[in-house]
Design an enzyme around this catalytic site. Structure first.
Site, mmCIF file in Angstrom:
data_model
loop_
_atom_site.group_PDB
_atom_site.id
_atom_site.type_symbol
_atom_site.label_atom_id
_atom_site.label_comp_id
_atom_site.label_asym_id
_atom_site.label_seq_id
_atom_site.Cartn_x
_atom_site.Cartn_y
_atom_site.Cartn_z
ATOM 1 N N CYS A 1 0.830 -1.205 0.000
ATOM 2 C CA CYS A 1 0.000 0.000 0.000
ATOM 3 C C CYS A 1 0.870 1.263 0.000
ATOM 4 O O CYS A 1 1.551 1.534 -0.986
ATOM 5 C CB CYS A 1 -0.983 -0.025 1.165
ATOM 6 S SG CYS A 1 -2.382 1.112 0.922
ATOM 7 N N HIS B 1 -3.667 -5.246 1.127
ATOM 8 C CA HIS B 1 -3.483 -5.622 2.524
ATOM 9 C C HIS B 1 -3.900 -7.082 2.678
ATOM 10 O O HIS B 1 -4.778 -7.575 1.978
ATOM 11 C CB HIS B 1 -4.359 -4.753 3.431
ATOM 12 C CG HIS B 1 -3.942 -3.321 3.463
ATOM 13 N ND1 HIS B 1 -2.785 -2.897 4.059
ATOM 14 C CD2 HIS B 1 -4.544 -2.199 2.978
ATOM 15 C CE1 HIS B 1 -2.678 -1.580 3.949
ATOM 16 N NE2 HIS B 1 -3.737 -1.135 3.276
#
Length: 492
Positions: free
Chosen positions: A338, A438
């Site tokens: 991310c 994630h």
């Protein structure tokens, strides 16, 4: 059909008293006993969040509690989520969607804001209560912040509105348990004290029978029964709610393990991405911003961040950026998730000033890409295939603001092929890649890829979902043995 139970709520004498863990335990206990429970926390402040199947965002703790209930997470379980972006400002996520940034003064100072949010929280609670039985509510921090009582939407004000049987959780391990319990109860107005049905002493070390006199003293002081003394445990693995837990995870290099240095960012988010590394005996993960510890590691991971630009500036300033680049050039594995993935590119641009005053900042220059921060927030649960493993369906989720695109003559080389047709991330080589996903490491195929070449036995099937479910059962058993369940049911 099971009888309808009154809502139950766990509040605390302080932060990190164990409210989230007890909520999780009772979610599983009620499920085991044939009920259909669901968790609820009116307002959560955390950088650790999760995506719902509908594309909303909620605090990770409520997602864990939903998992303990064996139900899908929903934004009604956490209608207000505050995600700190700066020292004095947070992004406000309402019913799963960001509605803007507010300073603490704006958030707490304007009564209209809090009244509107409280109405939204009550509406979410009511929707949940129509579908589940019972609702297991969680408070936030301490119930003793009397200067904020009229503006608090999470603790006793919510308990009163829900009519919840409320239990006060106290952390005996940090000391001062008599003063904190007595003071917390003493400061309650009569209508709130009437909701308080019991006291739970948490994190007790040693023989709990030695606290029998202490129980009697507390009951005499407060007029409220002590319904449980929960022994301290280290053998049950439940995801922690917030970054307080990171203080316990800053260990260092271990011989004979695959050492994974997770860069300790100031605005680090979704640190539970790396919990699976603690469960897999091949790995020794540790959080660090020490250059020596970073350079000794076999794998370096750049995690997510709620303020990617500010954290990237800090990495340049303190020399960690150069250390990561040196490690990459030396053949160490370097992975970005991310915000960390965004940092690995040539630059990050923020033309709208969403993260602050810096419009453009150079990245680490490892991946041939550029990221532009935008106002649109992506929140998705995703199924995908990792690299050249088209037969293994993996699971993850996305929470990010920003669009990443390739620069120069680079051709796309995705890390993940999503089942909705999209592609994610950039795979430079076996030692270097980045992804927006994630939870990507929760999949065995990715863990095995991470371990490849670093340890003789590098292929293993680790069912993390099954492991977590077993931990919820262990937690429920531990709590059930040490509280008066007959009494708790009697007040519900």
């Amino acid at each position: 059909m099971k009888r309808k139970l009154r809502p139950v709520m766990f509040v605390g004498t302080c932060s990190d008293a164990g409210k989230s863990i007890l909520n999780t335990a009772f979610c599983r206990i009620f499920l085991q006993d044939g009920y259909t429970p669901a968790p609820f926390k009116a307002q959560n402040m955390s950088l650790n969040s999760y995506s719902t199947p509908e594309g909303g965002e909620l605090g990770r703790a409520q997602a864990v509690q939903a998992e303990a209930c064996r139900i899908a997470p929903h934004t009604d379980m956490n209608p207000v989520l505050l995600k700190p972006t700066h020292e004095k400002s947070s992004q406000v996520v309402l019913n799963g969607k960001p509605v803007g940034n507010m300073s603490a003064k704006e958030y707490f100072g304007k009564q209209n804001n809090k009244d509107n949010l409280f109405r939204e929280a009550i509406a979410a609670f009511n929707r949940l209560q129509e579908r589940y039985n019972p609702i297991v509510l969680e408070g936030a921090g301490s119930i003793s912040e009397i200067n904020l009582r009229d503006r608090d939407i999470t603790n006793m004000r919510m308990a009163t509105k829900a009519g919840a049987a409320t239990f006060l959780v106290a952390d005996i391990d940090r000391g001062g348990v008599f003063a904190s319990v007595f003071g917390s109860i003493y400061l309650l107005p009569p209508e709130e004290k009437a909701l308080m049905k019991g006291i739970i002493i948490n994190k007790f070390r040693g023989d709990a029978s030695l606290f029998e006199e202490g129980k009697q003293i507390l009951e005499k002081l407060t007029g409220i029964p002590v319904v449980g003394v929960i022994p301290y445990f280290t053998d049950i693995k439940i995801e922690e709610e917030d970054s307080v837990a990171l203080e316990m995870k800053q260990n260092s290099y271990q011989q004979g393990k695959i050492n994974v240095a997770i860069i300790l960012l100031r605005h680090l988010s979704n640190f539970t991405d790396f919990d699976v590394l603690e469960m897999d005996s091949r790995f020794n993960p540790y959080y660090t911003n020490n250059i020596e510890e970073i350079e000794k590691a076999d794998i370096i991971i750049l995690p997510g961040s709620k303020n990617t630009i500010a954290d990237l500036q800090a990495l340049h300033f303190n020399g960690i950026a150069r250390a990561i680049v040196r490690a990459y050039k030396a053949g160490k594995k370097v992975i970005g998730i991310c915000g960390g993935y965004q940092m690995m590119g040539a630059r990050i641009e923020d033309p709208q000033g969403i993260e602050g005053d810096t419009a453009i900042i150079p990245g680490l220059g490892i991946l041939p890409q550029c990221t532009v921060i935008g106002k649109e927030k992506v929140t998705l649960q995703s199924q995908f295939y990792f690299r050249d493993e088209p037969t293994t369906v993996c699971n993850g989720y996305e929470i990010h603001m920003g669009h990443t695109f390739l620069i120069g003559n680079a051709t796309e080389n995705p890390v993940a092929f999503l089942k909705d047709g999209r592609k994610d991330g950039y795979y430079l080589n076996d030692s270097c890649w980045g992804s927006y996903l994630h939870g990507i490491l929760d999949n065995s195929v990715v863990l095995n890829h991470l371990a490849a070449g670093l340890i003789q036995e590098s292929t293993r099937t680790f069912d993390y979902a099954r492991f977590k479910d077993e931990q919820y059962d262990k937690l429920a058993e531990h709590v059930r043995k040490n509280v008066d369940m007959e009494y708790i049911y009697s007040v519900l």
